[in-house]
Motif scaffolding. Sequence first.
Motif, PDB file in Angstrom:
ATOM      1  N   TRP A  26       0.896  -1.078  -0.108  1.00 29.96           N
ATOM      2  CA  TRP A  26       0.028  -0.013   0.146  1.00 29.96           C
ATOM      3  C   TRP A  26       1.011   1.350   0.044  1.00 29.96           C
ATOM      4  N   SER A  27       2.336   1.277   0.031  1.00 31.10           N
ATOM      5  CA  SER A  27       2.983   2.163  -0.179  1.00 31.10           C
ATOM      6  C   SER A  27       2.700   2.668  -1.682  1.00 31.10           C
ATOM      7  N   ASP A  28       3.169   4.207  -1.834  1.00 29.34           N
ATOM      8  CA  ASP A  28       2.591   4.467  -3.105  1.00 29.34           C
ATOM      9  C   ASP A  28       3.931   5.153  -3.755  1.00 29.34           C
ATOM     10  N   THR A  29       4.253   4.966  -4.670  1.00 25.88           N
ATOM     11  CA  THR A  29       5.465   5.534  -5.353  1.00 25.88           C
ATOM     12  C   THR A  29       4.743   6.184  -6.732  1.00 25.88           C
ATOM     13  N   PRO A  30       5.444   7.014  -7.272  1.00 26.02           N
ATOM     14  CA  PRO A  30       4.880   7.716  -8.516  1.00 26.02           C
ATOM     15  C   PRO A  30       5.486   7.007  -9.785  1.00 26.02           C
ATOM     16  N   LEU A  31       4.724   7.062 -10.877  1.00 23.72           N
ATOM     17  CA  LEU A  31       4.983   6.388 -12.014  1.00 23.72           C
ATOM     18  C   LEU A  31       6.441   7.019 -12.699  1.00 23.72           C
ATOM     19  N   THR A  32       7.016   6.062 -13.251  1.00 26.71           N
ATOM     20  CA  THR A  32       8.465   6.511 -13.868  1.00 26.71           C
ATOM     21  C   THR A  32       7.924   6.957 -15.351  1.00 26.71           C
ATOM     22  N   PRO A  33       8.954   7.843 -15.839  1.00 29.62           N
ATOM     23  CA  PRO A  33       8.560   8.201 -17.209  1.00 29.62           C
ATOM     24  C   PRO A  33       8.222   7.307 -18.086  1.00 29.62           C
ATOM     25  N   ARG A  34       8.760   5.851 -18.009  1.00 33.99           N
ATOM     26  CA  ARG A  34       8.510   4.788 -18.838  1.00 33.99           C
ATOM     27  C   ARG A  34       7.146   4.457 -18.594  1.00 33.99           C
ATOM     28  N   GLY A  35       6.826   4.460 -17.172  1.00 36.38           N
ATOM     29  CA  GLY A  35       5.225   3.978 -16.630  1.00 36.38           C
ATOM     30  C   GLY A  35       4.427   4.956 -17.484  1.00 36.38           C
ATOM     31  N   ILE A  36       4.811   6.024 -17.353  1.00 36.49           N
ATOM     32  CA  ILE A  36       3.784   7.219 -18.134  1.00 36.49           C
ATOM     33  C   ILE A  36       3.670   6.841 -19.464  1.00 36.49           C
ATOM     34  N   LYS A  37       4.784   6.584 -20.235  1.00 33.89           N
ATOM     35  CA  LYS A  37       4.804   6.385 -21.542  1.00 33.89           C
ATOM     36  C   LYS A  37       4.140   5.379 -21.987  1.00 33.89           C
ATOM     37  N   ILE A  38       4.006   4.150 -21.324  1.00 38.37           N
ATOM     38  CA  ILE A  38       3.293   2.935 -21.573  1.00 38.37           C
ATOM     39  C   ILE A  38       1.629   3.325 -21.263  1.00 38.37           C
ATOM     40  N   ARG A  40       0.162   5.848 -21.846  1.00 32.69           N
ATOM     41  CA  ARG A  40      -0.248   6.782 -22.847  1.00 32.69           C
ATOM     42  C   ARG A  40      -0.231   5.814 -23.921  1.00 32.69           C
ATOM     43  N   LEU A  41       0.416   5.001 -24.387  1.00 36.37           N
ATOM     44  CA  LEU A  41       0.562   4.011 -25.619  1.00 36.37           C
ATOM     45  C   LEU A  41      -0.761   3.069 -25.260  1.00 36.37           C
ATOM     46  N   SER A  56     -10.764   2.135 -10.314  1.00 36.43           N
ATOM     47  CA  SER A  56      -9.515   2.293  -9.816  1.00 36.43           C
ATOM     48  C   SER A  56      -9.352   2.142  -8.495  1.00 36.43           C
ATOM     49  N   SER A  57      -8.542   1.665  -7.977  1.00 35.50           N
ATOM     50  CA  SER A  57      -7.952   1.449  -6.530  1.00 35.50           C
ATOM     51  C   SER A  57      -7.728   3.061  -6.021  1.00 35.50           C
ATOM     52  N   ASP A  58      -7.746   3.624  -4.830  1.00 33.33           N
ATOM     53  CA  ASP A  58      -7.287   4.794  -4.786  1.00 33.33           C
ATOM     54  C   ASP A  58      -5.766   5.224  -4.329  1.00 33.33           C
ATOM     55  N   SER A  59      -5.116   4.052  -5.140  1.00 38.34           N
ATOM     56  CA  SER A  59      -3.566   4.520  -4.895  1.00 38.34           C
ATOM     57  C   SER A  59      -3.168   5.368  -6.019  1.00 38.34           C
ATOM     58  N   GLY A  60      -2.355   6.304  -5.752  1.00 36.21           N
ATOM     59  CA  GLY A  60      -1.857   7.316  -6.660  1.00 36.21           C
ATOM     60  C   GLY A  60      -1.493   6.824  -7.946  1.00 36.21           C
ATOM     61  N   ARG A  61      -0.519   5.844  -7.814  1.00 35.83           N
ATOM     62  CA  ARG A  61      -0.096   5.062  -9.238  1.00 35.83           C
ATOM     63  C   ARG A  61      -1.360   4.598 -10.145  1.00 35.83           C
ATOM     64  N   ALA A  62      -2.084   3.985  -9.384  1.00 33.27           N
ATOM     65  CA  ALA A  62      -3.364   3.521 -10.261  1.00 33.27           C
ATOM     66  C   ALA A  62      -4.300   4.576 -10.792  1.00 33.27           C
ATOM     67  N   VAL A  63      -4.591   5.538  -9.859  1.00 34.92           N
ATOM     68  CA  VAL A  63      -5.583   6.780 -10.369  1.00 34.92           C
ATOM     69  C   VAL A  63      -4.698   7.224 -11.489  1.00 34.92           C
ATOM     70  N   GLU A  64      -3.246   7.555 -11.483  1.00 32.74           N
ATOM     71  CA  GLU A  64      -2.506   8.315 -12.483  1.00 32.74           C
ATOM     72  C   GLU A  64      -2.558   7.420 -13.662  1.00 32.74           C
ATOM     73  N   THR A  65      -2.520   6.293 -13.717  1.00 31.66           N
ATOM     74  CA  THR A  65      -2.416   5.460 -14.839  1.00 31.66           C
ATOM     75  C   THR A  65      -3.993   5.663 -15.477  1.00 31.66           C
ATOM     76  N   ALA A  66      -4.991   5.273 -14.796  1.00 22.78           N
ATOM     77  CA  ALA A  66      -6.118   5.436 -15.223  1.00 22.78           C
ATOM     78  C   ALA A  66      -6.526   6.681 -15.698  1.00 22.78           C
ATOM     79  N   GLU A  67      -6.049   7.699 -15.310  1.00 23.58           N
ATOM     80  CA  GLU A  67      -6.439   9.021 -15.692  1.00 23.58           C
ATOM     81  C   GLU A  67      -5.806   9.357 -17.018  1.00 23.58           C
ATOM     82  N   ILE A  68      -4.340   8.812 -17.181  1.00 31.27           N
ATOM     83  CA  ILE A  68      -3.521   8.879 -18.486  1.00 31.27           C
ATOM     84  C   ILE A  68      -4.450   8.182 -19.581  1.00 31.27           C
ATOM     85  N   ILE A  69      -4.883   6.893 -19.363  1.00 31.02           N
ATOM     86  CA  ILE A  69      -5.364   6.071 -20.344  1.00 31.02           C
ATOM     87  C   ILE A  69      -6.765   6.599 -20.800  1.00 31.02           C
ATOM     88  N   LEU A  70      -7.590   7.330 -19.758  1.00 25.61           N
ATOM     89  CA  LEU A  70      -8.829   7.962 -20.259  1.00 25.61           C
ATOM     90  C   LEU A  70      -8.634   8.974 -21.157  1.00 25.61           C
TER      91      LEU A  70
END
Length: 94
Positions: A26-38, A40-41, A56-70
């Motif tokens: 449940w620790s939350d670390t931000p997405l890497t540039p590679r994580g953001i790129k993938i 987006r793809l 999405s779960s409420d973790s920052g990494r999951a929310v950020e990923t979902a928002e980028i995809i949307l």
Amino acid sequence: MDRKITFYVTRHGETMYNILNKVQGWSDTPLTPRGIKIARLLGKGLKDIDFVAAYSSDSGRAVETAEIILNESGNKQIKLYRDKRLREWGFGSL
């Protein structure tokens, strides 16, 4: 009624802990540039899908990923529902 429902399930994008081979739990670390790129793809790859809902779960990494995809898929008008019950299982200080 024969209404078809399709679920699209993805994991969050790569984080720093993924690179370091650390269990995040449940620790939350931000997405890497590679994580953001993938993310987006993936969003661009889903651009022809008209989503009805997004969860999405409420973790920052999951929310950020979902928002980028949307955003990248053209579904930024869809509300993202965040729910802590969608978190990965917690195993304490395992």
